[in-house]
Write a protein that holds these residues in place. Structure first.
Motif, PDB file in Angstrom:
ATOM      1  N   PRO A  28       0.811  -1.237   0.000  1.00 26.82           N
ATOM      2  CA  PRO A  28       0.000   0.000   0.000  1.00 26.82           C
ATOM      3  C   PRO A  28       0.840   1.281   0.000  1.00 26.82           C
ATOM      4  CG  PRO A  28      -0.849  -1.550   1.622  1.00 26.82           C
ATOM      5  CD  PRO A  28       0.458  -2.097   1.126  1.00 26.82           C
ATOM      6  N   VAL A  29       1.984   1.245   0.623  1.00 27.20           N
ATOM      7  CA  VAL A  29       2.847   2.432   0.640  1.00 27.20           C
ATOM      8  C   VAL A  29       3.482   2.634  -0.734  1.00 27.20           C
ATOM      9  CG1 VAL A  29       4.954   3.440   1.621  1.00 27.20           C
ATOM     10  CG2 VAL A  29       3.310   2.277   3.111  1.00 27.20           C
ATOM     11  N   ILE A  30       3.975   1.546  -1.318  1.00 29.69           N
ATOM     12  CA  ILE A  30       4.639   1.663  -2.615  1.00 29.69           C
ATOM     13  C   ILE A  30       3.657   2.045  -3.726  1.00 29.69           C
ATOM     14  CG2 ILE A  30       5.775   0.290  -4.421  1.00 29.69           C
ATOM     15  CD1 ILE A  30       7.466  -0.982  -2.270  1.00 29.69           C
ATOM     16  N   PHE A  31       2.458   1.476  -3.699  1.00 32.00           N
ATOM     17  CA  PHE A  31       1.508   1.741  -4.779  1.00 32.00           C
ATOM     18  C   PHE A  31       0.700   3.024  -4.587  1.00 32.00           C
ATOM     19  CE2 PHE A  31       2.279  -2.715  -5.880  1.00 32.00           C
ATOM     20  CZ  PHE A  31       2.515  -2.556  -7.241  1.00 32.00           C
ATOM     21  N   PHE A  32       0.757   3.620  -3.412  1.00 26.47           N
ATOM     22  CA  PHE A  32       0.057   4.881  -3.174  1.00 26.47           C
ATOM     23  C   PHE A  32       1.002   5.913  -2.542  1.00 26.47           C
ATOM     24  CE2 PHE A  32      -3.053   1.424  -2.921  1.00 26.47           C
ATOM     25  CZ  PHE A  32      -3.867   1.775  -3.991  1.00 26.47           C
ATOM     26  N   PRO A  33       2.121   6.206  -3.223  1.00 24.05           N
ATOM     27  CA  PRO A  33       3.095   7.147  -2.648  1.00 24.05           C
ATOM     28  C   PRO A  33       2.560   8.563  -2.533  1.00 24.05           C
ATOM     29  CG  PRO A  33       3.666   6.681  -4.914  1.00 24.05           C
ATOM     30  CD  PRO A  33       2.529   5.748  -4.540  1.00 24.05           C
ATOM     31  N   HIS A  34       1.544   8.874  -3.331  1.00 21.49           N
ATOM     32  CA  HIS A  34       0.978  10.229  -3.287  1.00 21.49           C
ATOM     33  C   HIS A  34       0.375  10.557  -1.927  1.00 21.49           C
ATOM     34  CE1 HIS A  34      -2.271   7.548  -4.657  1.00 21.49           C
ATOM     35  NE2 HIS A  34      -3.061   8.343  -3.954  1.00 21.49           N
ATOM     36  N   LYS A  35      -0.015   9.534  -1.162  1.00 22.80           N
ATOM     37  CA  LYS A  35      -0.553   9.769   0.189  1.00 22.80           C
ATOM     38  C   LYS A  35       0.511  10.337   1.127  1.00 22.80           C
ATOM     39  CE  LYS A  35      -4.112   6.195   0.348  1.00 22.80           C
ATOM     40  NZ  LYS A  35      -4.559   4.968   1.047  1.00 22.80           N
ATOM     41  N   TYR A  36       1.759  10.055   0.807  1.00 22.46           N
ATOM     42  CA  TYR A  36       2.856  10.438   1.702  1.00 22.46           C
ATOM     43  C   TYR A  36       3.770  11.504   1.109  1.00 22.46           C
ATOM     44  CZ  TYR A  36       1.180   5.974   3.348  1.00 22.46           C
ATOM     45  OH  TYR A  36       0.363   4.958   3.763  1.00 22.46           O
ATOM     46  N   LEU A  37       3.875  11.518  -0.232  1.00 23.76           N
ATOM     47  CA  LEU A  37       4.836  12.413  -0.865  1.00 23.76           C
ATOM     48  C   LEU A  37       4.213  13.422  -1.818  1.00 23.76           C
ATOM     49  CD1 LEU A  37       7.520   9.696  -1.711  1.00 23.76           C
ATOM     50  CD2 LEU A  37       7.544  11.295   0.206  1.00 23.76           C
ATOM     51  N   GLY A  38       2.924  13.333  -2.039  1.00 18.04           N
ATOM     52  CA  GLY A  38       2.272  14.216  -3.001  1.00 18.04           C
ATOM     53  C   GLY A  38       2.170  13.557  -4.374  1.00 18.04           C
ATOM     54  N   GLU A  39       1.506  14.253  -5.277  1.00 16.87           N
ATOM     55  CA  GLU A  39       1.256  13.719  -6.627  1.00 16.87           C
ATOM     56  C   GLU A  39       2.517  13.749  -7.486  1.00 16.87           C
ATOM     57  OE1 GLU A  39      -1.540  12.315  -7.747  1.00 16.87           O
ATOM     58  OE2 GLU A  39      -2.499  12.644  -5.802  1.00 16.87           O
ATOM     59  N   GLY A  40       2.547  12.838  -8.468  1.00 14.50           N
ATOM     60  CA  GLY A  40       3.594  12.852  -9.483  1.00 14.50           C
ATOM     61  C   GLY A  40       4.933  12.280  -9.053  1.00 14.50           C
ATOM     62  N   VAL A  41       4.979  11.588  -7.939  1.00 18.49           N
ATOM     63  CA  VAL A  41       6.254  11.050  -7.465  1.00 18.49           C
ATOM     64  C   VAL A  41       6.632   9.790  -8.245  1.00 18.49           C
ATOM     65  CG1 VAL A  41       7.494  10.150  -5.470  1.00 18.49           C
ATOM     66  CG2 VAL A  41       5.869  11.998  -5.179  1.00 18.49           C
ATOM     67  N   LEU A  42       5.752   8.815  -8.263  1.00 20.79           N
ATOM     68  CA  LEU A  42       5.998   7.564  -8.965  1.00 20.79           C
ATOM     69  C   LEU A  42       4.783   7.205  -9.815  1.00 20.79           C
ATOM     70  CD1 LEU A  42       7.385   5.260  -6.094  1.00 20.79           C
ATOM     71  CD2 LEU A  42       8.710   6.256  -7.949  1.00 20.79           C
ATOM     72  N   THR A  43       5.058   6.648 -10.978  1.00 22.33           N
ATOM     73  CA  THR A  43       3.959   6.104 -11.767  1.00 22.33           C
ATOM     74  C   THR A  43       3.602   4.733 -11.191  1.00 22.33           C
ATOM     75  OG1 THR A  43       5.387   4.934 -13.331  1.00 22.33           O
ATOM     76  CG2 THR A  43       4.829   7.251 -13.848  1.00 22.33           C
ATOM     77  N   HIS A  44       2.451   4.215 -11.608  1.00 16.71           N
ATOM     78  CA  HIS A  44       2.047   2.880 -11.162  1.00 16.71           C
ATOM     79  C   HIS A  44       3.075   1.844 -11.631  1.00 16.71           C
ATOM     80  CE1 HIS A  44      -0.842   0.056  -9.554  1.00 16.71           C
ATOM     81  NE2 HIS A  44      -0.696  -0.685 -10.644  1.00 16.71           N
ATOM     82  N   PHE A  45       3.595   2.026 -12.822  1.00 21.08           N
ATOM     83  CA  PHE A  45       4.620   1.126 -13.356  1.00 21.08           C
ATOM     84  C   PHE A  45       5.878   1.153 -12.489  1.00 21.08           C
ATOM     85  CE2 PHE A  45       8.304   0.445 -16.213  1.00 21.08           C
ATOM     86  CZ  PHE A  45       8.063  -0.881 -16.548  1.00 21.08           C
ATOM     87  N   GLN A  46       6.329   2.337 -12.116  1.00 20.21           N
ATOM     88  CA  GLN A  46       7.516   2.460 -11.263  1.00 20.21           C
ATOM     89  C   GLN A  46       7.276   1.830  -9.892  1.00 20.21           C
ATOM     90  OE1 GLN A  46       7.791   6.723 -11.634  1.00 20.21           O
ATOM     91  NE2 GLN A  46       9.619   6.578 -12.945  1.00 20.21           N
ATOM     92  N   SER A  47       6.086   2.016  -9.353  1.00 21.13           N
ATOM     93  CA  SER A  47       5.742   1.367  -8.089  1.00 21.13           C
ATOM     94  C   SER A  47       5.808  -0.148  -8.227  1.00 21.13           C
ATOM     95  CB  SER A  47       4.340   1.787  -7.632  1.00 21.13           C
ATOM     96  OG  SER A  47       4.312   3.153  -7.288  1.00 21.13           O
ATOM     97  N   GLY A  48       5.333  -0.659  -9.362  1.00 20.28           N
ATOM     98  CA  GLY A  48       5.393  -2.099  -9.616  1.00 20.28           C
ATOM     99  C   GLY A  48       6.818  -2.611  -9.681  1.00 20.28           C
ATOM    100  N   ILE A  49       7.695  -1.838 -10.270  1.00 19.94           N
ATOM    101  CA  ILE A  49       9.117  -2.217 -10.331  1.00 19.94           C
ATOM    102  C   ILE A  49       9.680  -2.325  -8.911  1.00 19.94           C
ATOM    103  CG2 ILE A  49      11.431  -1.453 -11.043  1.00 19.94           C
ATOM    104  CD1 ILE A  49       9.873  -2.299 -13.454  1.00 19.94           C
ATOM    105  N   LEU A  50       9.377  -1.344  -8.068  1.00 20.56           N
ATOM    106  CA  LEU A  50       9.851  -1.387  -6.675  1.00 20.56           C
ATOM    107  C   LEU A  50       9.269  -2.584  -5.928  1.00 20.56           C
ATOM    108  CD1 LEU A  50       9.692   2.381  -5.649  1.00 20.56           C
ATOM    109  CD2 LEU A  50      11.733   1.015  -6.114  1.00 20.56           C
ATOM    110  N   MET A  51       7.985  -2.823  -6.102  1.00 21.29           N
ATOM    111  CA  MET A  51       7.339  -3.940  -5.409  1.00 21.29           C
ATOM    112  C   MET A  51       7.916  -5.273  -5.857  1.00 21.29           C
ATOM    113  SD  MET A  51       5.218  -4.135  -2.987  1.00 21.29           S
ATOM    114  CE  MET A  51       5.109  -5.666  -2.112  1.00 21.29           C
ATOM    115  N   THR A  52       8.245  -5.370  -7.124  1.00 21.17           N
ATOM    116  CA  THR A  52       8.872  -6.594  -7.632  1.00 21.17           C
ATOM    117  C   THR A  52      10.189  -6.847  -6.919  1.00 21.17           C
ATOM    118  OG1 THR A  52       7.793  -6.411  -9.782  1.00 21.17           O
ATOM    119  CG2 THR A  52       9.820  -7.715  -9.689  1.00 21.17           C
ATOM    120  N   GLN A  53      10.939  -5.799  -6.650  1.00 22.23           N
ATOM    121  CA  GLN A  53      12.212  -5.973  -5.940  1.00 22.23           C
ATOM    122  C   GLN A  53      11.984  -6.507  -4.528  1.00 22.23           C
ATOM    123  OE1 GLN A  53      15.241  -5.822  -7.432  1.00 22.23           O
ATOM    124  NE2 GLN A  53      13.897  -5.601  -9.193  1.00 22.23           N
ATOM    125  N   VAL A  54      10.915  -6.055  -3.887  1.00 22.71           N
ATOM    126  CA  VAL A  54      10.567  -6.579  -2.562  1.00 22.71           C
ATOM    127  C   VAL A  54      10.250  -8.066  -2.679  1.00 22.71           C
ATOM    128  CG1 VAL A  54       8.861  -6.491  -0.684  1.00 22.71           C
ATOM    129  CG2 VAL A  54       9.749  -4.359  -1.675  1.00 22.71           C
TER     130      VAL A  54
END
Length: 156
Positions: A28-54
């Motif tokens: 939830p943190v990786i896929f919804f970074p806008h809740k913590y950092l504001g809009e435009g930080v990561l795309t959904h694709f970029q979040s998926g790349i990070l989650m894959t690393q986890v």
């Protein structure tokens, strides 16, 4: 043999904890970074790349636990000491579901991500991703069942 059982139960507990942490706390943190950092930080694709690393790191843990589990259950069966068919069956399910997650779903998702963001928006990707979630849930149910069963049997 008692200390090996404690290690076994601890490893099952750790694996379940890692899986829950990845799905319930990290995703939830990786896929919804806008809740913590504001809009435009990561795309959904970029979040998926990070989650894959986890998940790639988690795969090491769950793969090791599945291997340990089946080795333990086979040894118990061969020694005919504390053998329990349900425990063996649950361990077998753990090996199968872990194998599917590690060697089928994860490589598919990694490959799709390497092809680019468009590839991760296809129906095939969505289907495979949803299937991988169900496999992970089945794995966790089997791990929990085995943890409870082996804990209960160790009290006898």
């Amino acid at each position: 043999m008692k200390s090996i059982m404690v290690i076994y139960l601890a490893m099952l507990g750790i694996a379940m904890g890692v899986e829950i942490a990845a799905g319930a706390f990290i995703a939830p943190v990786i896929f919804f970074p806008h809740k913590y950092l504001g809009e435009g930080v990561l795309t959904h694709f970029q979040s998926g790349i990070l989650m894959t690393q986890v998940f790639l790191k988690m795969n090491i843990v769950i793969g090791f636990v599945a291997l340990y589990s089946i080795i333990y259950e086979v040894q118990v069966w061969m020694m005919r000491k504390n053998y329990d068919f349900l425990s063996f069956l649950l361990s077998f399910v753990i090996v199968i579901t872990t194998g599917l997650f590690l060697f089928y779903y994860t490589p598919f998702i990694v490959h799709a991500q390497q092809l680019g963001a468009i590839e991760t928006t296809t129906e095939a990707f969505a289907t495979m991703h949803k299937q991988s979630e169900w496999v992970m849930k089945a794995l966790m149910v089997a791990q929990f069942g085995l943890f409870v069963r082996r804990s209960w049997l160790s009290q006898k």
